[in-house]
Design a protein around this motif. Structure first.
Motif, PDB file in Angstrom:
ATOM      1  N   VAL A 115      34.239  36.909  41.942  1.00  0.00           N
ATOM      2  CA  VAL A 115      33.404  36.277  43.152  1.00  0.00           C
ATOM      3  C   VAL A 115      32.068  37.656  41.900  1.00  0.00           C
ATOM      4  O   VAL A 115      32.300  37.882  42.652  1.00  0.00           O
ATOM      5  N   ILE A 116      31.417  36.811  41.466  1.00  0.00           N
ATOM      6  CA  ILE A 116      30.639  37.551  40.813  1.00  0.00           C
ATOM      7  C   ILE A 116      29.139  37.222  41.300  1.00  0.00           C
ATOM      8  O   ILE A 116      28.471  36.277  41.222  1.00  0.00           O
ATOM      9  N   ALA A 117      29.087  38.105  42.582  1.00  0.00           N
ATOM     10  CA  ALA A 117      27.742  38.755  43.365  1.00  0.00           C
ATOM     11  C   ALA A 117      27.714  39.258  43.828  1.00  0.00           C
ATOM     12  O   ALA A 117      29.034  40.246  43.774  1.00  0.00           O
ATOM     13  N   PRO A 118      26.627  39.800  44.578  1.00  0.00           N
ATOM     14  CA  PRO A 118      26.471  41.356  45.120  1.00  0.00           C
ATOM     15  C   PRO A 118      26.817  41.193  46.385  1.00  0.00           C
ATOM     16  O   PRO A 118      27.437  39.952  47.104  1.00  0.00           O
ATOM     17  N   VAL A 119      27.909  42.080  46.550  1.00  0.00           N
ATOM     18  CA  VAL A 119      28.787  42.235  48.068  1.00  0.00           C
ATOM     19  C   VAL A 119      27.674  43.062  48.837  1.00  0.00           C
ATOM     20  O   VAL A 119      27.491  44.149  48.914  1.00  0.00           O
ATOM     21  N   THR A 120      27.612  42.153  50.324  1.00  0.00           N
ATOM     22  CA  THR A 120      26.839  42.930  50.852  1.00  0.00           C
ATOM     23  C   THR A 120      27.508  43.352  52.306  1.00  0.00           C
ATOM     24  O   THR A 120      27.277  44.163  52.735  1.00  0.00           O
ATOM     25  N   GLY A 121      29.120  43.662  52.131  1.00  0.00           N
ATOM     26  CA  GLY A 121      30.435  43.550  53.517  1.00  0.00           C
ATOM     27  C   GLY A 121      31.011  43.767  52.722  1.00  0.00           C
ATOM     28  O   GLY A 121      31.316  43.479  51.623  1.00  0.00           O
ATOM     29  N   GLY A 122      31.516  44.462  54.166  1.00  0.00           N
ATOM     30  CA  GLY A 122      33.587  43.972  54.123  1.00  0.00           C
ATOM     31  C   GLY A 122      34.005  44.913  54.790  1.00  0.00           C
ATOM     32  O   GLY A 122      33.553  45.955  55.716  1.00  0.00           O
ATOM     33  N   ASN A 123      35.722  44.822  54.835  1.00  0.00           N
ATOM     34  CA  ASN A 123      36.409  45.526  55.883  1.00  0.00           C
ATOM     35  C   ASN A 123      38.037  45.286  55.305  1.00  0.00           C
ATOM     36  O   ASN A 123      38.240  44.304  55.090  1.00  0.00           O
ATOM     37  N   ILE A 124      38.475  45.734  55.824  1.00  0.00           N
ATOM     38  CA  ILE A 124      40.118  45.998  55.919  1.00  0.00           C
ATOM     39  C   ILE A 124      41.343  46.462  57.103  1.00  0.00           C
ATOM     40  O   ILE A 124      40.764  47.365  57.767  1.00  0.00           O
ATOM     41  N   SER A 125      42.163  45.977  57.331  1.00  0.00           N
ATOM     42  CA  SER A 125      42.714  45.776  58.300  1.00  0.00           C
ATOM     43  C   SER A 125      43.864  45.715  57.357  1.00  0.00           C
ATOM     44  O   SER A 125      44.201  45.711  56.433  1.00  0.00           O
ATOM     45  N   PRO A 126      44.952  46.518  58.135  1.00  0.00           N
ATOM     46  CA  PRO A 126      46.548  46.386  57.329  1.00  0.00           C
ATOM     47  C   PRO A 126      46.704  44.864  57.522  1.00  0.00           C
ATOM     48  O   PRO A 126      47.785  45.001  56.519  1.00  0.00           O
TER      49      PRO A 126
END
Ligand SMILES: [Zn+2]
Length: 238
Positions: A115-126
């Protein structure tokens, strides 16, 4: 200051350490394999084991007040134990949980190149991970993202850790995809994750050695979280 063993070897499941300080909130050790919450990756859980065999359940790890310090926070409801400063402990992390986090975390790096776009956030869970992009919703196609991410994962490339200076990073602003989490400056050097030919970006998290370890992923959902936040959520398929 705590020696961050996971930084050089994310695959350490056990280690020994000494207690540096005992705070109300948690324990500081001279070295640790517990990754503290940061960059969207949750803190590790596990046990600190005393010489007597007594096991102290750790429910979270957080960054401490000073650079490179880590607070090992006893699990809620655990019996209060106050180890002595200088006491030697065996460290055990919940490896199954951490390995799932490493696979998902590395999968998000791969997806961020699809996905070629600026990343504005993110999160990971198990059990799942997500990135938010500043992109037109119409450009996000779940089947295409899944197919292209899985095609890159199937190349089974080794990942590398690369360190650069603050000045080198300043000269390469294109390296920073994530607008919401700027890499820490002022330490003199910045850690990058490199997936040769695919991705190179600042990241202090834990990653798998070879992207083939991720295995296939699936896109769980795509939804709008606001004008500049289009969320793509993924899970490990295997
Ligand atoms: Zn990372």
């Amino acid at each position: 200051m705590t020696e961050l063993l996971f930084r050089d070897d994310a695959y350490l499941k056990t280690a020994t350490a000494r207690v540096l300080a005992v705070h109300d909130r948690g324990l500081e050790l001279d070295r640790t394999i517990f990754y503290p919450l940061g960059g969207g990756q949750p803190g590790d859980t596990g046990f600190l084991v005393r010489a007597s065999g007594e096991r102290i359940p750790i429910g979270d790890a957080r960054k401490g007040a000073t650079l490179d310090s880590v607070l090992h926070i006893p699990a809620a409801g655990a019996a209060p134990v106050r180890p002595q400063v200088g006491e030697s402990l065996n460290l055990e992390i919940d490896w199954q949980r951490r390995y799932a986090l490493m696979r998902l975390h590395t999968a998000l790096h791969v997806m961020s190149c699809v996905v070629i776009a600026p990343v504005t956030g993110g999160n990971i869970s198990p059990d799942k991970g997500r990135l938010d992009f500043d992109i037109d919703m119409a450009l996000l196609d779940a089947a295409k993202i899944e197919r292209e991410t899985n095609a890159l994962i199937a190349r089974a490339l080794d990942t590398e850790t690369v360190w650069i200076t603050d000045e080198e990073l300043d000269a390469r602003p294109d390296l920073v995809k994530t607008m919401s989490v700027q890499p820490p400056r002022g330490v003199g050097r910045v850690r990058l994750l490199k997936i040769p030919g695919i991705d190179l970006q600042p990241c202090g998290g834990t990653h798998v050695r070879n992207i083939g370890e991720i295995g296939p992923i699936r896109v769980l959902k795509i939804r709008s979280e606001g004008k500049h936040n289009k969320r793509v959520e993924i899970a490990l398929a295997g």
